[in-house]
Structures are given as C-alpha cells and as structure tokens.
Write an enzyme that holds these catalytic residues in place. Structure first.
Site, mmCIF file in Angstrom:
data_model
loop_
_atom_site.group_PDB
_atom_site.id
_atom_site.type_symbol
_atom_site.label_atom_id
_atom_site.label_comp_id
_atom_site.label_asym_id
_atom_site.label_seq_id
_atom_site.Cartn_x
_atom_site.Cartn_y
_atom_site.Cartn_z
ATOM 1 N N HIS A 214 -2.998 7.129 -8.935
ATOM 2 C CA HIS A 214 -1.539 7.081 -8.888
ATOM 3 C C HIS A 214 -0.896 8.470 -8.793
ATOM 4 C CE1 HIS A 214 -2.154 2.919 -9.869
ATOM 5 N NE2 HIS A 214 -2.796 3.252 -10.974
ATOM 6 N N GLY B 234 0.391 -1.092 -10.840
ATOM 7 C CA GLY B 234 0.812 -2.488 -10.827
ATOM 8 C C GLY B 234 1.668 -2.847 -12.022
ATOM 9 N N ASP C 37 -1.355 5.507 -18.592
ATOM 10 C CA ASP C 37 -2.333 5.182 -17.552
ATOM 11 C C ASP C 37 -2.541 6.414 -16.683
ATOM 12 O OD1 ASP C 37 -3.819 4.313 -15.382
ATOM 13 O OD2 ASP C 37 -2.834 2.373 -15.272
ATOM 14 N N ILE D 289 -0.760 5.296 -4.973
ATOM 15 C CA ILE D 289 -0.005 4.052 -5.072
ATOM 16 C C ILE D 289 0.627 3.937 -6.456
ATOM 17 C CG2 ILE D 289 -1.480 2.907 -3.390
ATOM 18 C CD1 ILE D 289 -2.847 1.433 -5.719
#
Length: 284
Positions: A192, A210, A187, A207
């Site tokens: 991120h 998830g 990803d 961040i």
C-alpha cells in the site's frame, strides 16, 4: 497438508490486551477521508475530540487489529502468505464503541472451508472490557491452492440486490496520499506504499487497503442514511470484490429498507469495476 482444519479449530483461543484513545480514533477517521470540509459539524463528529463518535469499523484496527495476524499463526495453519487474500469482513457490535479504553481481544479460527482449489479461514476476534462484550469481528481469509481435502464448502454469502434503482448513490474520492495515512493505523503492508513492492505483486502502483474502503463505505452509509448516528449500526459485512487505487473515486450505491442497507461499491473511473459486493449494514 499445510492446513490441518481439525487442529486449527481445536486450538485454544489467543488473548491479548488492547488499548486505544481518542487520537487512535481520530487518526483512523482521517485515514478514511474524514474532515473535509474541516469545519463541517458533520465531519467534526469524526475529527474533534470534544465531539468525537467512533465509527464501528474502527474495531478492525483497535489495538492494531491483531486478530488476523494471530489467526494466521494458529496451530494447524502453515501457509504461504503470498497465497493469502482478504476475502471478506464482518463486524457485530454489542454496544457503541467508546472513544478510548482497554479491552481483552480473543482470537481463534472459527471455521475452515474447502472451496476445491482454495481454502477459506474464518478468523474470529472478540473484544470485551470490564463492562462486557464490545464487538465480534470475522475476517474471511482466502488461501489459494489449499483446498481439495473434501471438507465443508461453507455457506454462500451472496446477496441478491433489490430489483430497483438505488435509493441513494454517492461518490467518495480517495486522496492520493490516503493509503499512506491509513497505514498509520496499523497495517504496514508495503503493498500500500512501496511502488517496487506493488510491482512485484503485479500492480503498476500501490493499492488502497481493503479495510480502508470498508471503513469509507460504512461512513458513507452512516452519513447518508443514518443521520450521522454511528450508534445505530448493529452489524456490517462485505465481500472484497476488487481493488482501489489512490486517486480514484468510490461510487457507493445504497438500497434501504427494514433495518437494512444493501450496498455495492465500484471504482467510478474504471467503468464501475466492482470493489465491494454482498455488502450489508444492519441498523436500528
């Protein structure tokens, strides 16, 4: 209308061959924080190839997790990716995952729900090898501004927590560089990693993925309540309720009973802000 539900649901599934080996599994586990303490036998199950077991959530990244990408480019789906949020994730295991192998992954739009001011796409990915089915994975994708056509609202996924204190509560630290390591499993979203991109999205810093929190939580349940035995997991689902910043601590609360573990995850340093909700691990 950018989403043509009938066309999306009628589209032919897309298939691709995926492959992985022990290095992919080890990298994924390290991205979840495995390997601390490095010589702990319980951690070596995730990090040492001669003892390796595969955490079932690895299915979300096996072959670079192309199911979601394929689903968002399906016929009938023409949406602004800036309006897309990963709302939830579920996995059903058909048998324990091998440490390496090849499989055919088939992806399709399994459902389209009308939530009024938004739509929810259920993107289903099924993987099978020469021995038969391996896993079925559903990603619930929330698309802002795409509802309101009078379609099916879909089922409610809310779980009522037991009316008692958790059976176990554990804390799992998120390392400062953990998102940088986890993204190597496939990803590459700059949200991120790149502070400037994160600022454009409204965050003061990058961040955590998830799905990294998703994997960390399953590892915590397996290690705490299932004796470290990844093969006991039959299914695992969650709803993404909030964000996590690298450097924070996940507080994982677990309620066990009748082959099920209900879980909530919060960010400890932010007054237990919700992170994962409606989370359920089904096990043998």
């Amino acid at each position: 209308m950018p989403i043509d539900a009938a066309k999306a649901l009628a589209a032919e599934p897309r298939s691709a061959e995926i492959a992985w080996d022990h290095k992919d599994v080890q990298l994924y586990h390290l991205g979840l924080g495995a390997g601390s303490p490095a010589t702990d036998p319980a951690e070596l199950r995730y990090t040492l190839e001669s003892r390796l077991h595969v955490l079932p959530s690895f299915a979300t990244v096996a072959g670079a997790g192309m199911g979601v990408v394929g689903g968002l480019s399906a016929p009938g789906i023409d949406i602004d990716l800036a309006a897309v949020l990963h709302g939830g994730q579920s996995i059903t295991l058909h048998r324990p995952l091998p440490t390496g192998g090849r499989a055919v992954s088939t992806s399709r739009v399994a459902a389209v729900y009308d939530k009024g001011k938004a739509a929810i796409l259920v993107l289903r990915s099924e993987a099978a090898d020469d021995e038969g089915p391996l896993w079925t994975s559903d990603a619930q994708i929330f698309v802002r501004g795409e509802g309101g056509w009078g379609g099916d609202r879909g089922p409610s996924e809310r779980l009522e927590l037991p009316g008692r204190e958790p059976d176990r509560t554990v804390e799992r630290p998120v390392r400062e560089e953990q998102a940088l390591l986890y993204r190597l499993s496939g990803d590459w979203n700059p949200l991120h990693a790149d502070p400037e991109f994160a600022a454009l999205a409204g965050f003061d810093r990058p961040i955590l993925h998830g799905l990294c929190t998703y994997g960390m939580t399953l590892k915590a349940v397996v290690d705490t309540l299932l004796g470290g035995d990844v093969t006991r997991v039959r299914a695992y689902r969650t709803r993404f309720a909030g964000i996590v910043f690298p450097g924070e601590t996940l507080r994982v609360r677990m309620w066990a009973g009748d082959g099920r573990v209900q879980v909530t995850v919060t960010a400890a340093e932010r007054d237990d802000a919700p992170v994962l909700a409606d989370t359920l691990v089904t096990h043998s």
